[in-house]
Design a protein around this motif. Structure first.
Motif, PDB file in Angstrom:
ATOM      1  N   GLU A 118       0.810  -1.213   0.000  1.00 20.09           N
ATOM      2  CA  GLU A 118       0.000   0.000   0.000  1.00 20.09           C
ATOM      3  C   GLU A 118       0.846   1.268   0.000  1.00 20.09           C
ATOM      4  OE1 GLU A 118      -3.624   1.961   2.678  1.00 20.09           O
ATOM      5  OE2 GLU A 118      -2.350   0.380   3.517  1.00 20.09           O
ATOM      6  N   SER A 119       2.027   1.182   0.590  1.00 22.96           N
ATOM      7  CA  SER A 119       2.835   2.380   0.822  1.00 22.96           C
ATOM      8  C   SER A 119       3.372   3.030  -0.445  1.00 22.96           C
ATOM      9  CB  SER A 119       4.006   2.046   1.753  1.00 22.96           C
ATOM     10  OG  SER A 119       4.873   1.109   1.140  1.00 22.96           O
ATOM     11  N   THR A 120       3.319   2.330  -1.585  1.00 21.27           N
ATOM     12  CA  THR A 120       3.816   2.918  -2.831  1.00 21.27           C
ATOM     13  C   THR A 120       2.696   3.346  -3.782  1.00 21.27           C
ATOM     14  OG1 THR A 120       3.969   0.742  -3.916  1.00 21.27           O
ATOM     15  CG2 THR A 120       5.944   1.559  -2.768  1.00 21.27           C
ATOM     16  N   ARG A 121       1.463   3.063  -3.436  1.00 18.71           N
ATOM     17  CA  ARG A 121       0.360   3.299  -4.374  1.00 18.71           C
ATOM     18  C   ARG A 121       0.155   4.776  -4.704  1.00 18.71           C
ATOM     19  NH1 ARG A 121      -2.218  -1.283  -5.618  1.00 18.71           N
ATOM     20  NH2 ARG A 121      -1.974  -3.046  -4.191  1.00 18.71           N
ATOM     21  N   LYS A 122       0.573   5.659  -3.800  1.00 20.79           N
ATOM     22  CA  LYS A 122       0.431   7.095  -4.063  1.00 20.79           C
ATOM     23  C   LYS A 122       1.212   7.536  -5.290  1.00 20.79           C
ATOM     24  CE  LYS A 122       2.174   8.296  -0.058  1.00 20.79           C
ATOM     25  NZ  LYS A 122       2.667   9.156   1.055  1.00 20.79           N
ATOM     26  N   LEU A 123       2.172   6.724  -5.731  1.00 21.26           N
ATOM     27  CA  LEU A 123       2.948   7.060  -6.931  1.00 21.26           C
ATOM     28  C   LEU A 123       2.117   6.931  -8.206  1.00 21.26           C
ATOM     29  CD1 LEU A 123       6.263   5.249  -6.010  1.00 21.26           C
ATOM     30  CD2 LEU A 123       6.001   7.712  -6.319  1.00 21.26           C
ATOM     31  N   GLY A 124       1.066   6.114  -8.144  1.00 24.71           N
ATOM     32  CA  GLY A 124       0.252   5.883  -9.334  1.00 24.71           C
ATOM     33  C   GLY A 124       0.837   4.824 -10.243  1.00 24.71           C
ATOM     34  N   GLU A 125       2.097   4.965 -10.612  1.00 25.86           N
ATOM     35  CA  GLU A 125       2.784   3.965 -11.419  1.00 25.86           C
ATOM     36  C   GLU A 125       4.273   4.060 -11.133  1.00 25.86           C
ATOM     37  OE1 GLU A 125       2.084   4.936 -15.542  1.00 25.86           O
ATOM     38  OE2 GLU A 125       3.585   6.540 -15.544  1.00 25.86           O
ATOM     39  N   ILE A 126       4.964   2.946 -11.337  1.00 27.02           N
ATOM     40  CA  ILE A 126       6.429   2.942 -11.283  1.00 27.02           C
ATOM     41  C   ILE A 126       6.882   2.348 -12.605  1.00 27.02           C
ATOM     42  CG2 ILE A 126       8.488   2.310  -9.971  1.00 27.02           C
ATOM     43  CD1 ILE A 126       6.632   1.696  -7.590  1.00 27.02           C
ATOM     44  N   LYS A 127       6.990   3.208 -13.577  1.00 24.38           N
ATOM     45  CA  LYS A 127       7.228   2.802 -14.962  1.00 24.38           C
ATOM     46  C   LYS A 127       8.724   2.710 -15.240  1.00 24.38           C
ATOM     47  CE  LYS A 127       5.929   4.241 -19.660  1.00 24.38           C
ATOM     48  NZ  LYS A 127       5.234   2.986 -19.963  1.00 24.38           N
ATOM     49  N   VAL A 128       9.105   1.779 -16.101  1.00 25.56           N
ATOM     50  CA  VAL A 128      10.501   1.710 -16.548  1.00 25.56           C
ATOM     51  C   VAL A 128      10.615   2.474 -17.864  1.00 25.56           C
ATOM     52  CG1 VAL A 128      10.189  -0.523 -17.719  1.00 25.56           C
ATOM     53  CG2 VAL A 128      12.473   0.229 -17.052  1.00 25.56           C
ATOM     54  N   LEU A 129      11.561   3.394 -17.927  1.00 26.73           N
ATOM     55  CA  LEU A 129      11.775   4.176 -19.138  1.00 26.73           C
ATOM     56  C   LEU A 129      12.694   3.416 -20.099  1.00 26.73           C
ATOM     57  CD1 LEU A 129      12.313   7.737 -17.598  1.00 26.73           C
ATOM     58  CD2 LEU A 129      10.182   6.516 -18.085  1.00 26.73           C
ATOM     59  N   ASP A 130      12.634   3.779 -21.359  1.00 30.66           N
ATOM     60  CA  ASP A 130      13.487   3.139 -22.355  1.00 30.66           C
ATOM     61  C   ASP A 130      14.967   3.379 -22.027  1.00 30.66           C
ATOM     62  OD1 ASP A 130      11.281   2.234 -23.752  1.00 30.66           O
ATOM     63  OD2 ASP A 130      11.246   3.974 -25.105  1.00 30.66           O
ATOM     64  N   GLN A 141      16.871  14.118 -21.246  1.00 28.43           N
ATOM     65  CA  GLN A 141      15.694  14.504 -22.018  1.00 28.43           C
ATOM     66  C   GLN A 141      14.567  13.494 -21.837  1.00 28.43           C
ATOM     67  OE1 GLN A 141      15.367  17.466 -23.862  1.00 28.43           O
ATOM     68  NE2 GLN A 141      13.225  16.793 -23.781  1.00 28.43           N
ATOM     69  N   MET A 142      14.914  12.206 -21.769  1.00 31.79           N
ATOM     70  CA  MET A 142      13.905  11.173 -21.582  1.00 31.79           C
ATOM     71  C   MET A 142      13.213  11.331 -20.226  1.00 31.79           C
ATOM     72  SD  MET A 142      14.365   7.057 -21.867  1.00 31.79           S
ATOM     73  CE  MET A 142      15.031   7.262 -23.503  1.00 31.79           C
ATOM     74  N   VAL A 143      14.002  11.608 -19.191  1.00 33.34           N
ATOM     75  CA  VAL A 143      13.429  11.830 -17.862  1.00 33.34           C
ATOM     76  C   VAL A 143      12.541  13.069 -17.877  1.00 33.34           C
ATOM     77  CG1 VAL A 143      13.991  12.457 -15.485  1.00 33.34           C
ATOM     78  CG2 VAL A 143      15.245  10.616 -16.618  1.00 33.34           C
ATOM     79  N   LYS A 144      13.005  14.121 -18.526  1.00 36.68           N
ATOM     80  CA  LYS A 144      12.209  15.353 -18.610  1.00 36.68           C
ATOM     81  C   LYS A 144      10.885  15.096 -19.319  1.00 36.68           C
ATOM     82  CE  LYS A 144      12.464  20.182 -20.091  1.00 36.68           C
ATOM     83  NZ  LYS A 144      13.321  21.236 -20.692  1.00 36.68           N
ATOM     84  N   ASN A 145      10.929  14.367 -20.425  1.00 35.32           N
ATOM     85  CA  ASN A 145       9.699  14.058 -21.166  1.00 35.32           C
ATOM     86  C   ASN A 145       8.718  13.271 -20.308  1.00 35.32           C
ATOM     87  OD1 ASN A 145      10.829  15.325 -23.375  1.00 35.32           O
ATOM     88  ND2 ASN A 145      11.388  13.424 -24.420  1.00 35.32           N
ATOM     89  N   TYR A 146       9.250  12.318 -19.534  1.00 37.00           N
ATOM     90  CA  TYR A 146       8.367  11.525 -18.683  1.00 37.00           C
ATOM     91  C   TYR A 146       7.758  12.394 -17.592  1.00 37.00           C
ATOM     92  CZ  TYR A 146       6.610   8.184 -15.345  1.00 37.00           C
ATOM     93  OH  TYR A 146       5.790   7.509 -14.473  1.00 37.00           O
ATOM     94  N   MET A 147       8.556  13.243 -16.980  1.00 38.25           N
ATOM     95  CA  MET A 147       8.038  14.105 -15.913  1.00 38.25           C
ATOM     96  C   MET A 147       6.938  15.021 -16.429  1.00 38.25           C
ATOM     97  SD  MET A 147       9.486  13.306 -13.066  1.00 38.25           S
ATOM     98  CE  MET A 147      10.770  12.081 -12.704  1.00 38.25           C
TER      99      MET A 147
END
Length: 216
Positions: A118-130, A141-147
């Motif tokens: 439950e403690s991580t659900r506030k993140l919504g998702e923990i996605k792996v970037l390319d 730039q990839m991190v910026k685009n994701y943010m």
């Protein structure tokens, strides 16, 4: 010394991150926004050269251009990734980049990290970037685009393919707290999948007379 208390706190968190296996000797870096003009940041090679045993004078006071106002050492090559986050998340107070051993399993395999706690659900998702090479402008730039796609409030976290993780929140303590939550969630996720693969969740526990069920 500028921002002495904040630099002491950053030393403490950096050491704890290393000692608790939330990063390794291969790297990791932390930055904190301390004013509209200044950031404090761990120097390059903080893990490899010093095993995260830093003193306040080792912590760099820098601006968004990378100009050093105080501190011993050089600016980490991941600086651009940190600034990319602050540019897209004006309310961000801290950025932690680390190589946590449990979460690295998902980053290495290119798998999004599911929520098992439950403690991580506030993140919504923990996605792996390319994948993008470490320290590269491509990665920043990839991190910026994701943010920019994450319209929700902080915290935000993402796995970096074959590299590590980036976590963002309003304060240093909150950001590190979320890193630990994610790492414990990864540990649970890995072991839950092992249990599932061994069909242990279907086995009846005779002593207590109940059956484990992952979906319940």
């Amino acid at each position: 010394m500028l921002y002495l208390d904040q630099r002491k706190e950053l030393c403490e968190v950096t050491r704890m991150m290393f000692d608790r296996f939330n990063t390794n000797a291969a790297g990791g870096n932390i930055s904190v926004k301390v004013s509209e003009k200044h950031f404090i940041m761990t120097p390059t090679l903080m893990s490899q050269a010093k095993f995260c045993r830093l003193n306040p004078e080792d912590i760099l006071v820098i601006d968004k251009e990378g100009t050093i106002y105080e501190g011993v050492g050089k600016v980490t090559r991941e600086f651009n990734m940190h600034i990319a986050v602050y540019e897209t998340k004006p309310n961000a107070g801290a950025v932690v980049h680390a190589h946590p051993k449990e979460s690295m399993v998902f980053a290495a395999l290119g798998l999004d990290l599911p929520h098992f706690t439950e403690s991580t659900r506030k993140l919504g998702e923990i996605k792996v970037l390319d994948f993008a090479p470490a320290t590269s402008l491509q990665l920043a730039q990839m991190v910026k685009n994701y943010m920019e796609t994450r319209k929700a409030d902080l915290p935000v976290a993402a796995l970096l393919r074959e590299h590590g993780i980036i976590v963002v929140d309003k304060t240093l303590r909150k950001t590190y707290d979320m890193l630990e939550r994610i790492e414990y969630n990864a540990y649970v996720a890995i072991h839950a999948k092992i249990f599932e693969g061994l069909r242990m969740l279907e086995q009846k526990h005779d002593a207590k007379n109940f059956q484990y069920n992952l979906d319940e």
